[in-house]
Design a protein around this motif. Structure first.
Motif, short mmCIF file in Angstrom:
data_model
loop_
_atom_site.label_atom_id
_atom_site.label_comp_id
_atom_site.label_asym_id
_atom_site.label_seq_id
_atom_site.Cartn_x
_atom_site.Cartn_y
_atom_site.Cartn_z
N GLY A 12 4.12 -9.82 6.41
CA GLY A 12 2.69 -10.06 6.54
C GLY A 12 1.89 -8.79 6.71
O GLY A 12 1.95 -7.88 5.89
N LEU A 13 1.16 -8.71 7.79
CA LEU A 13 0.28 -7.58 8.05
C LEU A 13 1.06 -6.28 8.22
O LEU A 13 0.62 -5.21 7.78
CB LEU A 13 -0.56 -7.86 9.30
N GLU A 14 2.24 -6.35 8.83
CA GLU A 14 3.05 -5.15 9.01
C GLU A 14 3.45 -4.56 7.66
O GLU A 14 3.44 -3.34 7.49
CB GLU A 14 4.31 -5.48 9.81
N PHE A 15 3.78 -5.41 6.70
CA PHE A 15 4.15 -4.92 5.38
C PHE A 15 2.97 -4.26 4.68
O PHE A 15 3.12 -3.22 4.03
CB PHE A 15 4.70 -6.06 4.51
N ILE A 16 1.80 -4.83 4.82
CA ILE A 16 0.60 -4.25 4.20
C ILE A 16 0.31 -2.88 4.79
O ILE A 16 0.00 -1.94 4.07
CB ILE A 16 -0.61 -5.21 4.36
N ILE A 17 0.43 -2.77 6.09
CA ILE A 17 0.19 -1.48 6.75
C ILE A 17 1.22 -0.45 6.31
O ILE A 17 0.89 0.70 6.01
CB ILE A 17 0.17 -1.65 8.28
N LEU A 18 2.50 -0.84 6.25
CA LEU A 18 3.54 0.08 5.78
C LEU A 18 3.29 0.50 4.34
O LEU A 18 3.46 1.67 4.00
CB LEU A 18 4.92 -0.58 5.89
N LEU A 23 4.23 3.58 1.26
CA LEU A 23 4.65 3.26 -0.11
C LEU A 23 3.67 3.79 -1.15
O LEU A 23 4.07 4.48 -2.09
CB LEU A 23 4.83 1.75 -0.25
N PHE A 24 2.39 3.50 -1.01
CA PHE A 24 1.41 3.95 -1.98
C PHE A 24 1.30 5.47 -2.05
O PHE A 24 1.27 6.04 -3.15
CB PHE A 24 0.05 3.30 -1.74
N ILE A 30 4.99 10.93 -6.29
CA ILE A 30 5.99 10.98 -7.35
C ILE A 30 5.31 10.98 -8.72
O ILE A 30 5.71 11.73 -9.62
CB ILE A 30 6.97 9.80 -7.21
N TRP A 31 4.27 10.17 -8.89
CA TRP A 31 3.54 10.12 -10.15
C TRP A 31 2.93 11.48 -10.48
O TRP A 31 3.02 11.96 -11.61
CB TRP A 31 2.47 9.04 -10.07
N ALA A 32 2.32 12.12 -9.48
CA ALA A 32 1.71 13.44 -9.70
C ALA A 32 2.77 14.48 -10.06
O ALA A 32 2.57 15.29 -10.97
CB ALA A 32 0.93 13.87 -8.47
N LEU A 33 3.91 14.47 -9.38
CA LEU A 33 4.97 15.43 -9.69
C LEU A 33 5.54 15.23 -11.09
O LEU A 33 5.76 16.20 -11.81
CB LEU A 33 6.09 15.32 -8.65
N LEU A 59 -0.39 14.07 0.07
CA LEU A 59 -1.38 13.05 -0.28
C LEU A 59 -2.63 13.67 -0.89
O LEU A 59 -3.05 13.30 -1.99
CB LEU A 59 -1.74 12.20 0.93
N LEU A 60 -3.21 14.61 -0.22
CA LEU A 60 -4.42 15.26 -0.72
C LEU A 60 -4.14 16.02 -2.01
O LEU A 60 -4.93 15.98 -2.95
CB LEU A 60 -5.01 16.19 0.34
N GLY A 61 -3.01 16.71 -2.07
CA GLY A 61 -2.65 17.46 -3.27
C GLY A 61 -2.46 16.56 -4.47
O GLY A 61 -2.88 16.89 -5.59
#
Length: 79
Positions: A12-18, A23-24, A30-33, A59-61
């Motif tokens: 539920g909510l824990e998975f969304i927060i994780l 994950l995102f 990985i996509w950027a690399l 993240l910012l990079g």
């Protein structure tokens, strides 16, 4: 369902927060690399500079590369 909750697996909510915090950003990184590795740049040093930015500021990079760095690539011609 009770067995899963007893094992401490997220639901539920824990998975969304994780997903939002781990994950995102990991997928974005990985996509950027991968995009960076496959690309050729107008200036030879740009690839190294973007690699260092993506690795040391993940993240910012990654976000900066996907919005700014992709415009600095040499366009591929399809043959």
């Amino acid at each position: 369902m009770k067995i899963i909750l007893l094992l401490g697996l997220p639901g539920g909510l824990e998975f969304i927060i994780l997903a939002l915090f781990f994950l995102f950003p990991a997928i974005l990184w990985i996509w950027a690399l991968i995009d960076l590795i496959k690309s050729d740049f107008r200036e030879s040093n740009l690839k190294l500079i973007w690699a260092l930015i993506i690795i040391f500021i993940p993240l910012l990079g990654s976000i900066l590369y996907l919005f700014i760095g992709r415009n600095q690539k040499i366009p591929r011609t399809n043959m």
